[in-house]
Every structure is written in C-alpha cells, then in structure tokens.
Design a protein around this motif. Sequence first.
Motif, short mmCIF file in Angstrom:
data_model
loop_
_atom_site.label_atom_id
_atom_site.label_comp_id
_atom_site.label_asym_id
_atom_site.label_seq_id
_atom_site.Cartn_x
_atom_site.Cartn_y
_atom_site.Cartn_z
N PHE A 15 26.10 7.44 -9.02
CA PHE A 15 25.98 6.00 -8.81
C PHE A 15 26.95 5.16 -9.63
CE2 PHE A 15 21.75 7.84 -8.04
CZ PHE A 15 21.68 7.60 -6.69
N ARG A 16 27.74 5.77 -10.48
CA ARG A 16 28.79 5.15 -11.28
C ARG A 16 28.32 3.93 -12.07
NH1 ARG A 16 31.53 9.05 -9.71
NH2 ARG A 16 32.69 9.29 -7.80
N PHE A 17 28.95 2.78 -11.86
CA PHE A 17 28.73 1.61 -12.70
C PHE A 17 27.32 1.06 -12.59
CE2 PHE A 17 28.79 -3.00 -13.31
CZ PHE A 17 29.15 -3.02 -14.64
N ASP A 18 26.72 1.12 -11.41
CA ASP A 18 25.37 0.59 -11.24
C ASP A 18 24.36 1.33 -12.13
OD1 ASP A 18 26.19 -1.28 -9.38
OD2 ASP A 18 25.90 0.10 -7.70
N SER A 19 24.50 2.62 -12.19
CA SER A 19 23.62 3.42 -13.04
C SER A 19 23.87 3.12 -14.52
CB SER A 19 23.85 4.90 -12.77
OG SER A 19 23.12 5.68 -13.65
N LEU A 20 25.11 3.00 -14.90
CA LEU A 20 25.45 2.68 -16.29
C LEU A 20 24.89 1.32 -16.69
CD1 LEU A 20 27.05 3.47 -18.84
CD2 LEU A 20 28.99 2.25 -17.84
N ARG A 21 24.95 0.35 -15.79
CA ARG A 21 24.42 -0.99 -16.06
C ARG A 21 22.92 -0.96 -16.29
NH1 ARG A 21 21.84 -4.51 -12.89
NH2 ARG A 21 22.20 -3.20 -11.08
N VAL A 22 22.19 -0.26 -15.43
CA VAL A 22 20.74 -0.22 -15.54
C VAL A 22 20.31 0.51 -16.82
CG1 VAL A 22 18.65 0.74 -14.50
CG2 VAL A 22 20.32 -0.43 -13.08
N ILE A 23 20.93 1.63 -17.11
CA ILE A 23 20.57 2.41 -18.30
C ILE A 23 20.91 1.65 -19.57
CG2 ILE A 23 21.11 4.50 -19.59
CD1 ILE A 23 21.38 5.94 -16.88
N THR A 24 22.09 1.05 -19.62
CA THR A 24 22.50 0.31 -20.81
C THR A 24 21.60 -0.89 -21.06
OG1 THR A 24 24.78 1.00 -20.42
CG2 THR A 24 24.44 -0.84 -21.92
N LEU A 25 21.31 -1.66 -20.02
CA LEU A 25 20.44 -2.81 -20.19
C LEU A 25 19.02 -2.40 -20.59
CD1 LEU A 25 21.51 -5.16 -17.27
CD2 LEU A 25 21.73 -5.59 -19.72
N SER A 26 18.52 -1.32 -20.04
CA SER A 26 17.18 -0.86 -20.39
C SER A 26 17.09 -0.46 -21.85
CB SER A 26 16.78 0.33 -19.51
OG SER A 26 16.71 -0.05 -18.18
N ILE A 27 18.07 0.28 -22.33
CA ILE A 27 18.08 0.68 -23.73
C ILE A 27 18.24 -0.54 -24.64
CG2 ILE A 27 19.35 1.96 -25.49
CD1 ILE A 27 19.97 4.04 -23.32
N ALA A 28 19.14 -1.43 -24.28
CA ALA A 28 19.39 -2.61 -25.12
C ALA A 28 18.14 -3.51 -25.21
CB ALA A 28 20.57 -3.40 -24.57
N PHE A 59 12.93 4.48 -19.11
CA PHE A 59 12.70 3.38 -18.18
C PHE A 59 13.94 3.15 -17.31
CE2 PHE A 59 12.29 -1.22 -17.16
CZ PHE A 59 11.12 -1.11 -16.42
N GLY A 60 15.13 3.26 -17.89
CA GLY A 60 16.36 3.09 -17.12
C GLY A 60 16.54 4.15 -16.06
N LEU A 61 16.08 5.36 -16.35
CA LEU A 61 16.18 6.43 -15.35
C LEU A 61 15.13 6.29 -14.26
CD1 LEU A 61 16.95 9.49 -17.65
CD2 LEU A 61 18.51 8.35 -16.05
N LEU A 62 14.05 5.57 -14.54
CA LEU A 62 13.01 5.36 -13.53
C LEU A 62 13.36 4.23 -12.55
CD1 LEU A 62 9.76 5.68 -15.64
CD2 LEU A 62 10.53 7.20 -13.84
N LEU A 63 14.15 3.27 -13.02
CA LEU A 63 14.49 2.13 -12.17
C LEU A 63 15.53 2.51 -11.12
CD1 LEU A 63 14.84 -0.73 -14.79
CD2 LEU A 63 13.09 -0.52 -13.04
N PRO A 64 15.49 1.87 -9.97
CA PRO A 64 16.54 2.10 -8.98
C PRO A 64 17.85 1.47 -9.44
CG PRO A 64 15.04 0.42 -8.20
CD PRO A 64 14.46 0.95 -9.46
N VAL A 65 18.97 1.97 -8.97
CA VAL A 65 20.27 1.47 -9.43
C VAL A 65 20.57 0.07 -8.94
CG1 VAL A 65 21.27 3.73 -9.77
CG2 VAL A 65 21.49 2.63 -7.55
N ASN A 66 19.88 -0.39 -7.92
CA ASN A 66 20.12 -1.75 -7.43
C ASN A 66 19.09 -2.73 -7.98
OD1 ASN A 66 17.98 -0.79 -5.97
ND2 ASN A 66 18.79 -1.37 -3.98
N ALA A 67 18.42 -2.37 -9.06
CA ALA A 67 17.44 -3.27 -9.68
C ALA A 67 18.16 -4.46 -10.32
CB ALA A 67 16.63 -2.52 -10.73
N PRO A 68 17.61 -5.66 -10.20
CA PRO A 68 18.23 -6.80 -10.85
C PRO A 68 18.09 -6.69 -12.38
CG PRO A 68 16.18 -7.45 -9.80
CD PRO A 68 16.44 -6.03 -9.42
#
Length: 71
Positions: A15-28, A59-68
């Motif tokens: 999922f490239r950037f979308d996955s990185l965005r969700v995981i990074t925001l969840s951890i932060a 939590f970031g791995l549980l969320l879909p990659v298109n989550a706001p």
Amino acid sequence: MLALMPAVIASLYLFRFDSLRVITLSIAFAVTWDGLAQLAFGGKDHTTNWSSALLGLLFGLLLPVNAPWWL
C-alpha cells in the motif's frame, strides 16, 4: 515490535505511502496522548518502555489504509 515487522513491511510494500501515513499517525498520536495523560494524571511513564508505541502500531495495522487522519 520486532514480531510485527513482517506485517509492517508487507503493508508498506502493498500500500506504499497510504500505509506509512496511517501507521505513523497512529504511533504519533498514541505516544502523544499517553504522554499528555501521564502529565495530567501522573503515574507510571509508559512512553519510555515503548508500550504506547506498540499500541499505536497495532492500531495502525488494524485501520484500513484509506482511513482519514482524524480517525
């Protein structure tokens, strides 16, 4: 966290950037809110033992990659 690295790498590959965005925001957000709660209420500091980062990663791995981002 080391045990979740294959799932993180597969997610980044698929999922490239979308996955990185969700995981990074969840951890932060998990680390930030845990730190703020520790400042407000006192108690044991969970940000130094990585438990809040692990919770954010899960939590970031549980969320879909298109989550706001506000989710």
